[in-house]
Design an enzyme around this catalytic site. Structure first.
Site, PDB file in Angstrom:
ATOM      1  N   GLU A   1      41.732  29.278  53.726  1.00  0.00           N
ATOM      2  CA  GLU A   1      41.630  30.615  53.146  1.00  0.00           C
ATOM      3  C   GLU A   1      40.537  31.407  53.864  1.00  0.00           C
ATOM      4  O   GLU A   1      39.414  30.938  54.012  1.00  0.00           O
ATOM      5  CB  GLU A   1      41.297  30.520  51.654  1.00  0.00           C
ATOM      6  CG  GLU A   1      41.244  31.890  51.000  1.00  0.00           C
ATOM      7  CD  GLU A   1      41.054  31.841  49.494  1.00  0.00           C
ATOM      8  OE1 GLU A   1      40.696  30.769  48.974  1.00  0.00           O
ATOM      9  OE2 GLU A   1      41.276  32.884  48.850  1.00  0.00           O
TER      10      GLU A   1
ATOM     11  N   HIS B   1      38.505  33.887  53.041  1.00  0.00           N
ATOM     12  CA  HIS B   1      37.957  34.621  51.893  1.00  0.00           C
ATOM     13  C   HIS B   1      36.528  35.006  52.263  1.00  0.00           C
ATOM     14  O   HIS B   1      35.836  34.229  52.911  1.00  0.00           O
ATOM     15  CB  HIS B   1      37.980  33.685  50.686  1.00  0.00           C
ATOM     16  CG  HIS B   1      37.555  34.311  49.399  1.00  0.00           C
ATOM     17  ND1 HIS B   1      36.246  34.626  49.131  1.00  0.00           N
ATOM     18  CD2 HIS B   1      38.265  34.673  48.320  1.00  0.00           C
ATOM     19  CE1 HIS B   1      36.173  35.162  47.924  1.00  0.00           C
ATOM     20  NE2 HIS B   1      37.383  35.208  47.404  1.00  0.00           N
TER      21      HIS B   1
ATOM     22  N   ASP C   1      42.671  36.454  52.800  1.00  0.00           N
ATOM     23  CA  ASP C   1      42.510  37.030  51.463  1.00  0.00           C
ATOM     24  C   ASP C   1      42.122  38.495  51.673  1.00  0.00           C
ATOM     25  O   ASP C   1      41.182  38.792  52.422  1.00  0.00           O
ATOM     26  CB  ASP C   1      41.403  36.277  50.717  1.00  0.00           C
ATOM     27  CG  ASP C   1      41.108  36.880  49.361  1.00  0.00           C
ATOM     28  OD1 ASP C   1      41.499  36.268  48.349  1.00  0.00           O
ATOM     29  OD2 ASP C   1      40.489  37.966  49.285  1.00  0.00           O
TER      30      ASP C   1
ATOM     31  N   HIS D   1      46.757  36.234  50.383  1.00  0.00           N
ATOM     32  CA  HIS D   1      46.245  36.549  49.046  1.00  0.00           C
ATOM     33  C   HIS D   1      46.015  38.052  48.950  1.00  0.00           C
ATOM     34  O   HIS D   1      45.119  38.581  49.602  1.00  0.00           O
ATOM     35  CB  HIS D   1      44.919  35.806  48.784  1.00  0.00           C
ATOM     36  CG  HIS D   1      45.110  34.365  48.469  1.00  0.00           C
ATOM     37  ND1 HIS D   1      44.098  33.438  48.512  1.00  0.00           N
ATOM     38  CD2 HIS D   1      46.219  33.684  48.086  1.00  0.00           C
ATOM     39  CE1 HIS D   1      44.588  32.252  48.165  1.00  0.00           C
ATOM     40  NE2 HIS D   1      45.855  32.376  47.916  1.00  0.00           N
TER      41      HIS D   1
ATOM     42  N   GLU E   1      46.721  39.260  43.723  1.00  0.00           N
ATOM     43  CA  GLU E   1      45.624  38.502  43.130  1.00  0.00           C
ATOM     44  C   GLU E   1      44.618  39.473  42.539  1.00  0.00           C
ATOM     45  O   GLU E   1      43.811  40.060  43.249  1.00  0.00           O
ATOM     46  CB  GLU E   1      44.977  37.605  44.188  1.00  0.00           C
ATOM     47  CG  GLU E   1      43.836  36.802  43.618  1.00  0.00           C
ATOM     48  CD  GLU E   1      43.251  35.788  44.603  1.00  0.00           C
ATOM     49  OE1 GLU E   1      43.977  35.331  45.496  1.00  0.00           O
ATOM     50  OE2 GLU E   1      42.063  35.484  44.464  1.00  0.00           O
TER      51      GLU E   1
END
Lengths: 128, 321
Positions: B142, B144, B174, B259, B294
């Site tokens: 991910e 993020h 993300d 995401h 999300e």
């Protein structure tokens, strides 16, 4: 952001053992979006009417098992599941007087991917 | 609500954290809503089932039953590495592998073909790949915040993914890394915590100027920010990144999932995340996977705000198709 859900409004009571009040209980949830292994719950601090409860006096119960905060530090199997209501029992002979009490609860969590612990606080006035 | 072309839009159940934690909505409710929000369902292991890192037969039954009832497609299972599980030492490489294997097994058991990885498993990835093969899973790191495109760590992960070049390993960007501004709720939260408004505004300016976190905190402290409030403003840097969505085109072959992180919807748009450009890049790059909406914010009803988010995405998809 979920701080306000930490202290439950239910379950606040004195604890009796053979008609003697040995302490009091409150119910609590994680303020976090997922469940955590108990070793990641670094600290739980409770203040009642401005007086801090000693760390050693706190017992944590979830899914039928009870731990001291020291025991939780190395607990790698037991978990505080998401949304799960845990019971905090505070050993305090005589418990609390009836009436209203201001309860403050701080939960300090170790988060696997953040460089700092998450420290959240909730404060509620509960009645015995 | 499947997109007219290209990629598909679904939801991660993480979006319902508010109502789920408050016991307002049950797991079954969340699954039913996922059916109304594009049909792709992503879950976060330790949020949505008990007994993590294992998946019990009971949860398998519950999950698969709901997948059938609401015609869902399991899209992505969120794993965790939890390297700092213990107070006095970090998990060893062996322990990281041992902790991750049951998660891969569990994801497969539930019918997922993708898992989100936290980058902490980077050093042991070669030991996990055989399990990803065995369980027919694509694993994605991910990206993020703070793992923006510009971060050295992201670059290191990308080098590894390129080097290993396996269909079982990729990236999951993300959208929190594509912020144009700090969301209002984050500023409100800082003020609510008692930080003076001028300090909050100054933090926003430093963030916009891309001043590195440590330097920014030093500056804010010298202007009177109390130590106990450091983490509140630290979150601006920890939650909102400023990469350019066009960068997605550079890593398109490695993107296995997205995401669609968002914080609020105002008049049909997300004011702080550059979603139109994200959609443009995904369409241009020919992305055919899923994007999970999300939601991470405050709303009176998460379902409504997710619906608005997906309407916005579909609008951008139509406008740019």
């Amino acid at each position: 952001m979920f701080d306000k859900y930490m202290i439950m409004e239910t379950g606040f009571c004195n604890v009796f053992q053979e008609q003697e009040v040995i302490g009091f209980q409150l119910q609590a949830r994680l303020p976090y979006y997922r469940g955590l292994g108990l070793s990641m719950v670094e600290d739980i601090r409770i203040t009642v009417d401005g007086n801090a409860v000693p760390r050693e006096a706190i017992r944590f119960t979830t899914l039928g098992k009870t731990y001291s905060l020291e025991e939780m530090e190395t607990e790698m199997v037991g978990r505080w599941e998401f949304g799960e209501v845990a019971t905090l029992t505070i050993n305090q002979p005589g418990g609390l007087s009836s009436g209203q009490h201001e309860i403050e609860l701080v939960e300090q969590l170790r988060i696997s991917y953040l460089p700092f612990p998450s420290i959240t606080k909730d404060k509620k006035t509960l009645a015995l | 609500m499947t997109a007219v072309s290209g990629f598909r839009v679904g939801v991660t159940l993480h979006s319902f954290a508010q109502e789920y934690l408050n016991l307002q909505w049950s797991f079954e409710d969340l699954m039913q809503m996922a059916g109304l929000l594009g049909g792709g369902v992503e879950i976060v292991g330790p949020s949505h089932h008990r007994g993590f890192p294992y998946v019990t037969d009971e949860f398998e039954c519950q999950f698969k039953g709901a997948v059938e009832r609401y015609h869902l497609t399991p899209t992505c299972y969120g794993t965790y590495a939890d390297p700092y599980m213990l107070q006095h030492r970090n998990l060893t490489p062996d322990e990281l592998v041992e902790y991750t294997i049951p998660q891969l097994q569990g994801a497969h058991k539930l019918g997922f073909t993708l898992v989100r990885l936290q980058y902490f498993v980077y050093p042991v990835i070669e030991r996990l790949l055989p399990y990803a093969e065995k369980y027919n899973l694509k694993m994605g790191y991910e990206m993020h915040v703070p793992l923006t495109f510009e971060s050295p760590r992201t670059q290191e992960l990308l080098r590894q993914v390129e080097h290993i070049s396996s269909e079982h390993l990729g990236m999951i960007p993300d959208c929190g890394i594509f912020a144009r501004s700090v969301p209002q709720f984050a500023k409100d939260n800082a003020v609510r915590r008692g930080i003076p408004e001028n300090l909050v505004n100054h933090a926003v300016e430093l963030w916009k100027a891309k001043v590195p976190l440590k330097e920014a905190l030093d500056e804010l402290t010298s202007r009177g920010l109390e130590k106990s409030n450091l983490t509140v403003l630290e979150r601006f840097w920890g939650s909102f990144g400023q990469s350019n969505p066009e960068s997605l085109l550079d890593i398109m072959p490695y993107i296995i999932h997205i995401h669609g992180k968002f914080f609020s919807m105002v008049d049909g748009d997300e004011p702080d995340i550059r979603f139109e450009e994200v959609v443009q890049a995904l369409l241009k790059g020919g992305y055919t996977g899923w994007l999970s909406s999300e939601f991470e914010g405050n709303a009176s009803d998460s379902f409504e705000v997710l619906k608005a988010h997906q309407e916005m995405l579909h609008h951008y998809i139509r406008a740019n198709a």
